[in-house]
Design a protein around this motif. Structure first.
Motif, PDB file in Angstrom:
ATOM      1  N   ASP A  91     -52.506  27.510 -37.805  1.00  0.00           N
ATOM      2  CA  ASP A  91     -53.039  26.150 -37.921  1.00  0.00           C
ATOM      3  C   ASP A  91     -53.135  25.573 -36.510  1.00  0.00           C
ATOM      4  OD1 ASP A  91     -53.430  23.396 -38.245  1.00  0.00           O
ATOM      5  OD2 ASP A  91     -52.286  23.315 -40.098  1.00  0.00           O
ATOM      6  N   LEU A  92     -54.335  25.589 -35.943  1.00  0.00           N
ATOM      7  CA  LEU A  92     -54.504  25.178 -34.547  1.00  0.00           C
ATOM      8  C   LEU A  92     -54.059  23.748 -34.318  1.00  0.00           C
ATOM      9  CD1 LEU A  92     -55.544  25.703 -31.677  1.00  0.00           C
ATOM     10  CD2 LEU A  92     -57.820  25.000 -32.465  1.00  0.00           C
ATOM     11  N   ALA A  93     -54.482  22.828 -35.189  1.00  0.00           N
ATOM     12  CA  ALA A  93     -54.130  21.420 -35.001  1.00  0.00           C
ATOM     13  C   ALA A  93     -52.621  21.234 -35.030  1.00  0.00           C
ATOM     14  CB  ALA A  93     -54.800  20.561 -36.072  1.00  0.00           C
ATOM     15  N   ALA A  94     -51.961  21.890 -35.979  1.00  0.00           N
ATOM     16  CA  ALA A  94     -50.499  21.757 -36.080  1.00  0.00           C
ATOM     17  C   ALA A  94     -49.817  22.304 -34.833  1.00  0.00           C
ATOM     18  CB  ALA A  94     -49.996  22.474 -37.326  1.00  0.00           C
ATOM     19  N   ASP A  95     -50.296  23.435 -34.329  1.00  0.00           N
ATOM     20  CA  ASP A  95     -49.690  24.025 -33.131  1.00  0.00           C
ATOM     21  C   ASP A  95     -49.868  23.116 -31.919  1.00  0.00           C
ATOM     22  OD1 ASP A  95     -49.058  26.174 -34.709  1.00  0.00           O
ATOM     23  OD2 ASP A  95     -50.646  27.473 -33.940  1.00  0.00           O
ATOM     24  N   LEU A  96     -51.074  22.566 -31.770  1.00  0.00           N
ATOM     25  CA  LEU A  96     -51.327  21.668 -30.638  1.00  0.00           C
ATOM     26  C   LEU A  96     -50.495  20.401 -30.741  1.00  0.00           C
ATOM     27  CD1 LEU A  96     -55.206  22.048 -30.355  1.00  0.00           C
ATOM     28  CD2 LEU A  96     -53.494  22.975 -28.782  1.00  0.00           C
ATOM     29  N   LYS A  97     -50.343  19.881 -31.936  1.00  0.00           N
ATOM     30  CA  LYS A  97     -49.534  18.672 -32.119  1.00  0.00           C
ATOM     31  C   LYS A  97     -48.071  18.935 -31.776  1.00  0.00           C
ATOM     32  CE  LYS A  97     -52.479  16.436 -35.565  1.00  0.00           C
ATOM     33  NZ  LYS A  97     -52.641  16.019 -36.981  1.00  0.00           N
ATOM     34  N   THR A  98     -47.570  20.104 -32.141  1.00  0.00           N
ATOM     35  CA  THR A  98     -46.185  20.443 -31.821  1.00  0.00           C
ATOM     36  C   THR A  98     -45.951  20.409 -30.318  1.00  0.00           C
ATOM     37  OG1 THR A  98     -45.897  21.812 -33.794  1.00  0.00           O
ATOM     38  CG2 THR A  98     -44.437  22.257 -31.937  1.00  0.00           C
ATOM     39  N   VAL A  99     -46.894  21.002 -29.575  1.00  0.00           N
ATOM     40  CA  VAL A  99     -46.720  21.073 -28.122  1.00  0.00           C
ATOM     41  C   VAL A  99     -46.945  19.716 -27.466  1.00  0.00           C
ATOM     42  CG1 VAL A  99     -47.585  22.132 -26.007  1.00  0.00           C
ATOM     43  CG2 VAL A  99     -47.327  23.509 -28.071  1.00  0.00           C
ATOM     44  N   LEU A 100     -47.956  18.982 -27.912  1.00  0.00           N
ATOM     45  CA  LEU A 100     -48.228  17.680 -27.297  1.00  0.00           C
ATOM     46  C   LEU A 100     -47.134  16.664 -27.621  1.00  0.00           C
ATOM     47  CD1 LEU A 100     -52.090  17.137 -27.505  1.00  0.00           C
ATOM     48  CD2 LEU A 100     -50.692  17.665 -25.520  1.00  0.00           C
ATOM     49  N   ARG A 101     -46.549  16.743 -28.804  1.00  0.00           N
ATOM     50  CA  ARG A 101     -45.424  15.859 -29.110  1.00  0.00           C
ATOM     51  C   ARG A 101     -44.257  16.147 -28.175  1.00  0.00           C
ATOM     52  NH1 ARG A 101     -45.458  16.650 -35.679  1.00  0.00           N
ATOM     53  NH2 ARG A 101     -47.346  15.429 -36.139  1.00  0.00           N
ATOM     54  N   ALA A 102     -44.004  17.430 -27.917  1.00  0.00           N
ATOM     55  CA  ALA A 102     -42.932  17.789 -26.985  1.00  0.00           C
ATOM     56  C   ALA A 102     -43.255  17.292 -25.578  1.00  0.00           C
ATOM     57  CB  ALA A 102     -42.736  19.306 -26.981  1.00  0.00           C
ATOM     58  N   THR A 103     -44.530  17.326 -25.217  1.00  0.00           N
ATOM     59  CA  THR A 103     -44.943  16.815 -23.910  1.00  0.00           C
ATOM     60  C   THR A 103     -44.705  15.312 -23.813  1.00  0.00           C
ATOM     61  OG1 THR A 103     -46.635  18.529 -23.702  1.00  0.00           O
ATOM     62  CG2 THR A 103     -46.898  16.565 -22.331  1.00  0.00           C
ATOM     63  N   VAL A 104     -45.024  14.592 -24.878  1.00  0.00           N
ATOM     64  CA  VAL A 104     -44.770  13.150 -24.915  1.00  0.00           C
ATOM     65  C   VAL A 104     -43.279  12.873 -24.737  1.00  0.00           C
ATOM     66  CG1 VAL A 104     -44.730  11.132 -26.438  1.00  0.00           C
ATOM     67  CG2 VAL A 104     -46.795  12.519 -26.256  1.00  0.00           C
ATOM     68  N   ASP A 105     -42.456  13.615 -25.449  1.00  0.00           N
ATOM     69  CA  ASP A 105     -41.006  13.423 -25.346  1.00  0.00           C
ATOM     70  C   ASP A 105     -40.527  13.677 -23.922  1.00  0.00           C
ATOM     71  OD1 ASP A 105     -40.977  12.879 -28.049  1.00  0.00           O
ATOM     72  OD2 ASP A 105     -40.243  14.860 -28.641  1.00  0.00           O
ATOM     73  N   GLU A 106     -41.068  14.708 -23.294  1.00  0.00           N
ATOM     74  CA  GLU A 106     -40.659  15.048 -21.936  1.00  0.00           C
ATOM     75  C   GLU A 106     -41.092  13.975 -20.941  1.00  0.00           C
ATOM     76  OE1 GLU A 106     -42.149  18.490 -19.060  1.00  0.00           O
ATOM     77  OE2 GLU A 106     -40.719  19.231 -20.547  1.00  0.00           O
ATOM     78  N   LEU A 107     -42.335  13.527 -21.057  1.00  0.00           N
ATOM     79  CA  LEU A 107     -42.823  12.507 -20.130  1.00  0.00           C
ATOM     80  C   LEU A 107     -42.092  11.184 -20.283  1.00  0.00           C
ATOM     81  CD1 LEU A 107     -46.669  13.189 -20.279  1.00  0.00           C
ATOM     82  CD2 LEU A 107     -45.115  13.705 -18.395  1.00  0.00           C
ATOM     83  N   ASN A 108     -41.557  10.940 -21.465  1.00  0.00           N
ATOM     84  CA  ASN A 108     -40.792   9.710 -21.694  1.00  0.00           C
ATOM     85  C   ASN A 108     -39.310   9.868 -21.386  1.00  0.00           C
ATOM     86  OD1 ASN A 108     -42.946   8.060 -22.527  1.00  0.00           O
ATOM     87  ND2 ASN A 108     -42.857   8.839 -24.619  1.00  0.00           N
ATOM     88  N   ASP A 109     -38.888  11.073 -21.041  1.00  0.00           N
ATOM     89  CA  ASP A 109     -37.491  11.344 -20.705  1.00  0.00           C
ATOM     90  C   ASP A 109     -37.273  11.014 -19.229  1.00  0.00           C
ATOM     91  OD1 ASP A 109     -35.024  12.401 -20.033  1.00  0.00           O
ATOM     92  OD2 ASP A 109     -35.334  14.295 -21.089  1.00  0.00           O
ATOM     93  N   PRO A 110     -36.370  10.087 -18.905  1.00  0.00           N
ATOM     94  CA  PRO A 110     -36.162   9.713 -17.497  1.00  0.00           C
ATOM     95  C   PRO A 110     -35.857  10.894 -16.586  1.00  0.00           C
ATOM     96  CG  PRO A 110     -35.041   8.173 -18.956  1.00  0.00           C
ATOM     97  CD  PRO A 110     -35.532   9.296 -19.823  1.00  0.00           C
ATOM     98  N   ALA A 111     -35.209  11.922 -17.118  1.00  0.00           N
ATOM     99  CA  ALA A 111     -34.867  13.077 -16.292  1.00  0.00           C
ATOM    100  C   ALA A 111     -36.113  13.802 -15.798  1.00  0.00           C
ATOM    101  CB  ALA A 111     -33.987  14.045 -17.080  1.00  0.00           C
ATOM    102  N   PHE A 112     -37.200  13.722 -16.563  1.00  0.00           N
ATOM    103  CA  PHE A 112     -38.443  14.371 -16.176  1.00  0.00           C
ATOM    104  C   PHE A 112     -39.453  13.370 -15.623  1.00  0.00           C
ATOM    105  CE2 PHE A 112     -36.591  17.465 -19.005  1.00  0.00           C
ATOM    106  CZ  PHE A 112     -36.964  18.673 -18.465  1.00  0.00           C
ATOM    107  N   GLU A 113     -39.437  12.152 -16.144  1.00  0.00           N
ATOM    108  CA  GLU A 113     -40.464  11.187 -15.768  1.00  0.00           C
ATOM    109  C   GLU A 113     -40.439  10.856 -14.278  1.00  0.00           C
ATOM    110  OE1 GLU A 113     -42.144   6.760 -16.961  1.00  0.00           O
ATOM    111  OE2 GLU A 113     -40.122   7.348 -17.568  1.00  0.00           O
ATOM    112  N   ALA A 114     -39.270  10.525 -13.741  1.00  0.00           N
ATOM    113  CA  ALA A 114     -39.190  10.104 -12.343  1.00  0.00           C
ATOM    114  C   ALA A 114     -39.666  11.189 -11.378  1.00  0.00           C
ATOM    115  CB  ALA A 114     -37.769   9.650 -12.009  1.00  0.00           C
TER     116      ALA A 114
END
Length: 204
Positions: A91-114
């Motif tokens: 399921d391409l859409a599901a796979d892409l959503k899984t990765v992009l959600r993880a990317t959102v979490d990472e970009l919002n994590d202060p340890a990675f964002e700064a």
């Protein structure tokens, strides 16, 4: 039998390098990149600043190496926890959503964002840092997207004439724009909407 032992000097160097990495990441998160200095990194790491200048030409180079090492440790931990790279469920859409959600979490994590913001800014004014930032941090992740999209093409889920590289930019570009410029909140819901729009445009 003679044991292969790591020399004490090598162990000390590795401990110092890790301490410098941690100090650079910590300072950027606490006081920001402009106020982070080689002197401050050295003081927090408990080393002389000449040690840092012997290994790196600038604070940007220190931060880049520290952030790459952080990413490698995070990836190793994810692998140990059972995560296996880019998901391929059919399921391409599901796979892409899984990765992009993880990317959102990472970009919002202060340890990675700064550090990510700092390196993005440093790369604008220092072409070498910018090139290494792309080569060591951005491009490896983009290549995983490209491989997944090519697999989807072969499975007939994506138009044969679609350019995977452009498709990847359509996926990650909106997230990067919203995050970097803070135009609107970066959320998982937004990531899902981006995927839905792109996948519809790529459909045969």
């Amino acid at each position: 039998m003679v044991e292969n032992r790591v020399p004490d000097s090598s162990r000390r160097s590795e401990r110092s390098r890790r301490a410098i990495h941690d100090a650079a990441l910590g300072l950027v998160a606490e006081v920001g990149y402009p106020r982070t200095t080689i002197e401050a990194i050295a003081a927090r790491a408990g080393v002389g600043k000449q040690t840092i200048y012997r290994w790196w030409p600038s604070k940007a180079a220190v931060l880049l190496e520290a952030f790459v090492a952080l990413g490698e440790r995070t990836a190793a931990q994810s692998s140990a926890d059972g995560a296996q790279g880019f998901p391929v469920t059919g399921d391409l859409a599901a796979d892409l959503k899984t990765v992009l959600r993880a990317t959102v979490d990472e970009l919002n994590d202060p340890a990675f964002e700064a550090p990510t913001r700092a390196l993005a800014a440093a790369g604008i004014v220092d072409p070498q840092v910018g090139a290494e930032f792309v080569q060591k941090l951005l491009d490896p992740g983009l290549q995983l997207y490209i491989a997944r999209l090519r697999a989807a093409q072969q499975a007939g889920q994506v138009r044969a004439d679609a350019d995977p590289r452009i498709a990847v930019e359509l996926l990650v570009g909106p997230l990067t724009h919203r995050w970097l410029l803070r135009t609107l909140p970066l959320t998982r819901e937004y990531a899902d909407a981006v995927v839905d729009h792109v996948v519809r445009g790529l459909a045969p």
